[in-house]
Design a protein around this motif. Structure first.
Motif, PDB file in Angstrom:
ATOM      1  N   PHE A 166      11.907  14.898   4.028  1.00 14.84           N
ATOM      2  CA  PHE A 166      12.575  14.715   2.740  1.00 14.84           C
ATOM      3  C   PHE A 166      12.279  15.869   1.787  1.00 14.84           C
ATOM      4  O   PHE A 166      13.164  16.301   1.034  1.00 14.84           O
ATOM      5  CB  PHE A 166      12.170  13.388   2.100  1.00 14.84           C
ATOM      6  CG  PHE A 166      12.732  12.183   2.786  1.00 14.84           C
ATOM      7  CD1 PHE A 166      13.965  12.223   3.405  1.00 14.84           C
ATOM      8  CD2 PHE A 166      12.030  10.997   2.816  1.00 14.84           C
ATOM      9  CE1 PHE A 166      14.495  11.124   4.042  1.00 14.84           C
ATOM     10  CE2 PHE A 166      12.534   9.876   3.439  1.00 14.84           C
ATOM     11  CZ  PHE A 166      13.773   9.940   4.059  1.00 14.84           C
ATOM     12  N   VAL A 167      11.055  16.365   1.803  1.00 18.44           N
ATOM     13  CA  VAL A 167      10.720  17.516   0.954  1.00 18.44           C
ATOM     14  C   VAL A 167      11.515  18.733   1.399  1.00 18.44           C
ATOM     15  O   VAL A 167      12.060  19.473   0.578  1.00 18.44           O
ATOM     16  CB  VAL A 167       9.197  17.785   0.985  1.00 18.44           C
ATOM     17  CG1 VAL A 167       8.862  19.127   0.372  1.00 18.44           C
ATOM     18  CG2 VAL A 167       8.459  16.680   0.268  1.00 18.44           C
ATOM     19  N   TYR A 168      11.603  18.944   2.709  1.00 17.50           N
ATOM     20  CA  TYR A 168      12.398  20.061   3.231  1.00 17.50           C
ATOM     21  C   TYR A 168      13.853  19.904   2.834  1.00 17.50           C
ATOM     22  O   TYR A 168      14.502  20.873   2.422  1.00 17.50           O
ATOM     23  CB  TYR A 168      12.268  20.127   4.752  1.00 17.50           C
ATOM     24  CG  TYR A 168      13.195  21.138   5.377  1.00 17.50           C
ATOM     25  CD1 TYR A 168      12.919  22.498   5.299  1.00 17.50           C
ATOM     26  CD2 TYR A 168      14.346  20.737   6.034  1.00 17.50           C
ATOM     27  CE1 TYR A 168      13.775  23.431   5.855  1.00 17.50           C
ATOM     28  CE2 TYR A 168      15.207  21.649   6.590  1.00 17.50           C
ATOM     29  CZ  TYR A 168      14.918  23.003   6.506  1.00 17.50           C
ATOM     30  OH  TYR A 168      15.771  23.908   7.057  1.00 17.50           O
ATOM     31  N   GLN A 169      14.376  18.697   2.947  1.00 14.95           N
ATOM     32  CA  GLN A 169      15.774  18.444   2.605  1.00 14.95           C
ATOM     33  C   GLN A 169      16.024  18.673   1.112  1.00 14.95           C
ATOM     34  O   GLN A 169      17.055  19.211   0.736  1.00 14.95           O
ATOM     35  CB  GLN A 169      16.130  17.002   2.977  1.00 14.95           C
ATOM     36  CG  GLN A 169      17.570  16.664   2.841  1.00 14.95           C
ATOM     37  CD  GLN A 169      18.421  17.245   3.942  1.00 14.95           C
ATOM     38  OE1 GLN A 169      17.923  17.635   4.984  1.00 14.95           O
ATOM     39  NE2 GLN A 169      19.701  17.313   3.704  1.00 14.95           N
ATOM     40  N   SER A 170      15.076  18.288   0.273  1.00 14.28           N
ATOM     41  CA  SER A 170      15.296  18.426  -1.168  1.00 14.28           C
ATOM     42  C   SER A 170      15.070  19.856  -1.651  1.00 14.28           C
ATOM     43  O   SER A 170      15.652  20.263  -2.653  1.00 14.28           O
ATOM     44  CB  SER A 170      14.394  17.467  -1.941  1.00 14.28           C
ATOM     45  OG  SER A 170      13.054  17.832  -1.786  1.00 14.28           O
ATOM     46  N   LEU A 171      14.219  20.612  -0.980  1.00 15.49           N
ATOM     47  CA  LEU A 171      13.950  21.987  -1.402  1.00 15.49           C
ATOM     48  C   LEU A 171      14.848  23.005  -0.718  1.00 15.49           C
ATOM     49  O   LEU A 171      14.734  24.197  -0.989  1.00 15.49           O
ATOM     50  CB  LEU A 171      12.485  22.342  -1.138  1.00 15.49           C
ATOM     51  CG  LEU A 171      11.465  21.568  -1.950  1.00 15.49           C
ATOM     52  CD1 LEU A 171      10.052  21.987  -1.563  1.00 15.49           C
ATOM     53  CD2 LEU A 171      11.681  21.750  -3.437  1.00 15.49           C
ATOM     54  N   ASN A 172      15.705  22.543   0.147  1.00 15.47           N
ATOM     55  CA  ASN A 172      16.624  23.425   0.844  1.00 15.47           C
ATOM     56  C   ASN A 172      17.572  24.074  -0.162  1.00 15.47           C
ATOM     57  O   ASN A 172      17.914  23.485  -1.179  1.00 15.47           O
ATOM     58  CB  ASN A 172      17.421  22.620   1.879  1.00 15.47           C
ATOM     59  CG  ASN A 172      17.798  23.438   3.069  1.00 15.47           C
ATOM     60  OD1 ASN A 172      17.549  24.623   3.126  1.00 15.47           O
ATOM     61  ND2 ASN A 172      18.394  22.776   4.036  1.00 15.47           N
ATOM     62  N   VAL A 173      17.993  25.274   0.127  1.00 13.58           N
ATOM     63  CA  VAL A 173      18.906  25.982  -0.769  1.00 13.58           C
ATOM     64  C   VAL A 173      20.192  25.171  -0.881  1.00 13.58           C
ATOM     65  O   VAL A 173      20.715  24.672   0.111  1.00 13.58           O
ATOM     66  CB  VAL A 173      19.191  27.402  -0.239  1.00 13.58           C
ATOM     67  CG1 VAL A 173      20.149  28.140  -1.143  1.00 13.58           C
ATOM     68  CG2 VAL A 173      17.897  28.171  -0.086  1.00 13.58           C
ATOM     69  N   SER A 174      20.706  25.032  -2.092  1.00 15.99           N
ATOM     70  CA  SER A 174      21.849  24.158  -2.323  1.00 15.99           C
ATOM     71  C   SER A 174      23.094  24.605  -1.569  1.00 15.99           C
ATOM     72  O   SER A 174      23.971  23.806  -1.311  1.00 15.99           O
ATOM     73  CB  SER A 174      22.147  24.063  -3.815  1.00 15.99           C
ATOM     74  OG  SER A 174      22.514  25.337  -4.310  1.00 15.99           O
ATOM     75  N   GLY A 175      23.202  25.850  -1.204  1.00 17.78           N
ATOM     76  CA  GLY A 175      24.354  26.301  -0.430  1.00 17.78           C
ATOM     77  C   GLY A 175      24.290  25.878   1.019  1.00 17.78           C
ATOM     78  O   GLY A 175      25.297  25.843   1.709  1.00 17.78           O
ATOM     79  N   GLU A 176      23.100  25.513   1.505  1.00 16.59           N
ATOM     80  CA  GLU A 176      22.948  25.142   2.905  1.00 16.59           C
ATOM     81  C   GLU A 176      23.071  23.650   3.147  1.00 16.59           C
ATOM     82  O   GLU A 176      23.206  23.219   4.274  1.00 16.59           O
ATOM     83  CB  GLU A 176      21.579  25.611   3.411  1.00 16.59           C
ATOM     84  CG  GLU A 176      21.413  27.112   3.384  1.00 16.59           C
ATOM     85  CD  GLU A 176      20.018  27.514   3.824  1.00 16.59           C
ATOM     86  OE1 GLU A 176      19.317  26.681   4.433  1.00 16.59           O
ATOM     87  OE2 GLU A 176      19.640  28.648   3.550  1.00 16.59           O
ATOM     88  N   THR A 177      22.989  22.855   2.119  1.00 14.06           N
ATOM     89  CA  THR A 177      23.031  21.409   2.300  1.00 14.06           C
ATOM     90  C   THR A 177      24.016  20.792   1.315  1.00 14.06           C
ATOM     91  O   THR A 177      24.372  21.392   0.304  1.00 14.06           O
ATOM     92  CB  THR A 177      21.628  20.796   2.111  1.00 14.06           C
ATOM     93  OG1 THR A 177      21.721  19.403   2.388  1.00 14.06           O
ATOM     94  CG2 THR A 177      21.095  21.013   0.727  1.00 14.06           C
ATOM     95  N   ALA A 178      24.446  19.582   1.633  1.00 15.73           N
ATOM     96  CA  ALA A 178      25.426  18.893   0.788  1.00 15.73           C
ATOM     97  C   ALA A 178      24.753  17.930  -0.184  1.00 15.73           C
ATOM     98  O   ALA A 178      25.372  17.012  -0.669  1.00 15.73           O
ATOM     99  CB  ALA A 178      26.421  18.148   1.666  1.00 15.73           C
TER     100      ALA A 178
END
Length: 136
Positions: free
Chosen positions: A85-97
């Motif tokens: 979840f931390v990885y998902q939330s800190l991921n660059v916004s262009g890479e995730t929805a």
């Protein structure tokens, strides 16, 4: 000895891992869709395995060492889930929805707290049994 305090803590941990995943959303996508843990298969499976470990640990009350080991294994599983979840939330916004994070991402922390309290109570029981055995 199902009436011990660690049973209550383990039931709360199982309840967090099974019941609250349907109440709190994990994140909201760019299109405004709320994503729950049941919508992501591997996250849902991790929460169910965590609940399964908690329930199995409740019924292992005769073997406190395996109960303690299952609690630790469950804590490690919840740390992996929290790390995802931390990885998902800190991921660059262009890479995730993901546009907005939900409170459901904090559920592994609540579960970890209850599991740590249960392990502390299990350890206390084990030390009590060892001290009584020394007196015999």
């Amino acid at each position: 000895m199902l009436q011990r305090i660690q049973t209550v803590y383990l039931l709360f941990a199982a309840g967090v891992s099974t019941g609250l995943i349907y109440v709190f959303h994990l994140w909201i996508t760019d299109s405004g869709v709320r994503v729950f843990a049941a919508d992501v298969n591997y996250v849902f499976a991790a929460f169910l395995v965590s609940a399964f470990f908690s329930i199995i640990s409740i019924f292992r009350y005769k073997n406190r060492k395996s109960q303690f080991m299952l609690g630790r294994l469950n804590i490690i599983l919840n740390f992996f889930l929290l790390g995802f979840f931390v990885y998902q939330s800190l991921n660059v916004s262009g890479e995730t929805a993901v546009s907005e994070k939900g409170i459901g991402m904090l559920l592994p922390i609540v579960s970890i707290v209850f599991l740590a309290l249960a392990n502390k109570a299990i350890k206390k029981d084990e030390e009590l049994v060892k001290s009584v055995d020394r007196l015999r």
